[in-house]
Design an enzyme around this catalytic site. Structure first.
Site, PDB file in Angstrom:
ATOM      1  CG  HIS A 132       0.311 -55.518-113.231  1.00 11.85           C
ATOM      2  ND1 HIS A 132      -0.296 -55.504-114.565  1.00 11.85           N
ATOM      3  CD2 HIS A 132      -0.590 -55.613-112.145  1.00 11.85           C
ATOM      4  CE1 HIS A 132      -1.660 -55.753-114.095  1.00 11.85           C
ATOM      5  NE2 HIS A 132      -1.701 -55.640-112.818  1.00 11.85           N
ATOM      6  CG  ASP A 208       3.779 -50.177-113.177  1.00 10.94           C
ATOM      7  OD1 ASP A 208       3.172 -49.292-112.675  1.00 10.94           O
ATOM      8  OD2 ASP A 208       3.553 -51.242-113.621  1.00 10.94           O
ATOM      9  CE  LYS A 234      -3.611 -50.533-109.857  1.00  8.75           C
ATOM     10  NZ  LYS A 234      -4.071 -51.837-109.506  1.00  8.75           N
TER      11      LYS A 234
HETATM   12  N1  PMP Z   1       1.285 -51.982-112.606  1.00 10.51           N
HETATM   13  C1  PMP Z   1       1.174 -52.434-111.440  1.00 10.51           C
HETATM   14  C2  PMP Z   1       2.292 -52.599-110.452  1.00 10.51           C
HETATM   15  C3  PMP Z   1      -0.041 -52.495-110.815  1.00 10.51           C
HETATM   16  O1  PMP Z   1      -0.303 -52.771-109.473  1.00 10.51           O
HETATM   17  C4  PMP Z   1      -1.442 -52.332-111.918  1.00 10.51           C
HETATM   18  C5  PMP Z   1      -2.592 -52.651-111.319  1.00 10.51           C
HETATM   19  N2  PMP Z   1      -2.879 -53.827-110.448  1.00 10.51           N
HETATM   20  C6  PMP Z   1      -1.107 -52.082-113.316  1.00 10.51           C
HETATM   21  C7  PMP Z   1       0.380 -52.003-113.648  1.00 10.51           C
HETATM   22  C8  PMP Z   1      -2.195 -51.777-114.051  1.00 10.51           C
HETATM   23  O2  PMP Z   1      -2.926 -50.747-113.702  1.00 10.51           O
HETATM   24  P1  PMP Z   1      -4.493 -50.310-114.400  1.00 10.51           P
HETATM   25  O3  PMP Z   1      -4.984 -51.740-114.427  1.00 10.51           O
HETATM   26  O4  PMP Z   1      -5.049 -49.454-113.214  1.00 10.51           O
HETATM   27  O5  PMP Z   1      -4.054 -49.934-115.642  1.00 10.51           O
END
Ligand code: PMP
Length: 414
Positions: A132, A208, A234
């Protein structure tokens, strides 16, 4: 209902679970809502909403500073939430849990602290091609600032990581940062194998875990991770709250990244000294209600039968792949053997945006685009995918609605 569906549904009462989530009981565009955008954010059970309201109605006060009753109650609930999270992730100690706004902030904390005191020219940071943006951009910034180099583990055609050259990639690496589960393709990575290889060359490991928390309990010690980043929203909790779980020796060693109230021991105009961990990394008034809501979500999630949940979600995944797979011209992106219930696909000659717009007409919520994983999309030579991502409350009816909607959309657009 197939035999496999029948077997999981007797173990796992989806209807009862759905009743805990009032938001699911609604019509969208005149159709029953099928919410399949859980990798973006999950819905919240009523008990989480109740915990937030209860806190603001009865106990709201700032934490740690006050001696009055409400301040004591707020502090007690906020710190109990920390205990709850430490227990949920199997942390070594409660002081290893730092509250953050979410995964993004947790990764930025580590990246900035590393840029400040751990990384220098000649060092390297290793990520993967399937991360991500939250696990790419902070490291680009840290490398720019420190003169270190960013490297990545390449991605195979099936969406798994190619670890064949891992030992060579690890030369000179100070930190490895990989997701436990990809939000874009659903691939589950062999985190422990990567951590062991990284530790063998003295590199630190960040996991992560944004997508890992929602499907099963998490064990930071089983991963042997030095840092784990996660988001409450999440995993059935509120937005704006998450955590960094970090090995205490690292927290003692790193310098704070944000300055302000709470994180200090003493302040003079000439300089300051730091509070003990984890408070050293928690400047300012925290998201108290968020932490309490997140603990309520963990309590609720822990009440599920996790073996049955895993079976149920894998059955949903199999049903989705079987149903969508029969649509002419549809191609799955990411076919790893070990996957979370996340399905990414494209239909030849059809823009994912048009596809998702038509799918929404059928009351089905899916996500379209690059899923904050542009390098992954580039690797597959596509602008984006349509992504359906499941959670505990999804039913086979949701999946059938997705398959029917995709079939209809494909017919219209092809
Ligand atoms: N890493 C992954 C694998 C994610 O799916 C996400 C959110 N889609 C994030 C990081 C970032 O999370 P957040 O926006 O809640 O900080």
């Amino acid at each position: 209902m197939s035999a496999a569906e029948a077997a999981t549904s007797t173990l796992f009462d989806v209807d009862a679970i759905r009743r805990a989530f009032p938001i699911l009981d609604q019509q969208v565009r005149g159709r029953r809502l099928a919410y399949l955008d859980n990798a973006a954010t999950t819905q919240k059970p009523q008990v989480v909403l109740d915990a937030l309201v209860r806190y603001y109605q009865h106990d709201n006060a700032n934490v740690h500073r006050g001696l009055h009753t409400l301040a004591e109650r707020a502090t007690e609930q906020y710190e109990s939430a920390r205990d709850r999270l430490a227990e949920f992730v199997n942390a070594r100690d409660r002081s290893e849990v730092i509250w953050t706004r979410g995964t993004t902030e947790a990764i930025n904390l580590v990246a900035q602290c590393f840029a400040q005191s751990e990384l220098k020219a000649g060092d390297a940071v290793l990520i993967s091609e399937l991360e991500h943006h939250s696990n790419i951009v902070p490291w680009q910034l840290a490398c720019e600032r420190s003169g270190a180099t960013l490297r990545w583990i390449p991605l195979r055609d099936d969406g798994t990581l190619d670890l064949s050259d891992l030992d060579a990639l690890l030369q000179g690496v100070r930190l490895v940062s990989v997701a436990a589960c990809s939000n874009a393709l659903g691939t589950m990575h062999p985190v422990r194998e990567i951590a062991d290889a990284a530790h063998a060359v003295g590199a630190a490991v960040l996991v992560d875990a944004a997508q890992a928390t929602v499907h099963q309990r998490m064990d930071v010690q089983a991963w042997d991770a030095d840092f784990v980043a996660m988001s409450g929203h999440k995993a059935y909790g509120p937005t704006g709250i998450g955590a960094l779980i970090a090995r205490r020796s690292w927290l003692e060693r790193l310098q704070p990244w944000h300055g302000g109230g709470e994180m200090i021991e003493t302040v003079t105009l000439e300089g300051s000294t730091w509070n003990e961990v984890p408070y050293k990394f928690e400047a300012g008034t925290p998201n108290i209600a968020g932490a309490i809501g997140m603990a309520a979500a963990l309590d609720w999630f822990d009440g599920l039968d996790h073996a049955a949940l895993l079976k149920h979600e894998q059955a949903l995944l199999a049903a989705t792949v079987a149903g969508l797979g029969s649509i002419h011209g549809l191609r799955f992106i990411g076919t790893a053997p070990v996957k979370a219930p996340i399905v990414s696909f494209v239909i030849d000659g059809v823009h994912p945006q048009d596809l998702a717009t038509l799918i929404d007409q059928s009351g089905v919520a899916v996500r379209t685009g690059h899923h904050c994983a542009m390098p992954t999309m580039t690797r597959f030579g596509i602008p984006g995918t349509v992504r359906a991502s499941m959670a505990c409350y999804n039913s086979f009816q949701d999946i059938q609605q997705l398959i029917d909607a995709t079939e209809t959309a494909a017919e219209i657009l092809s």
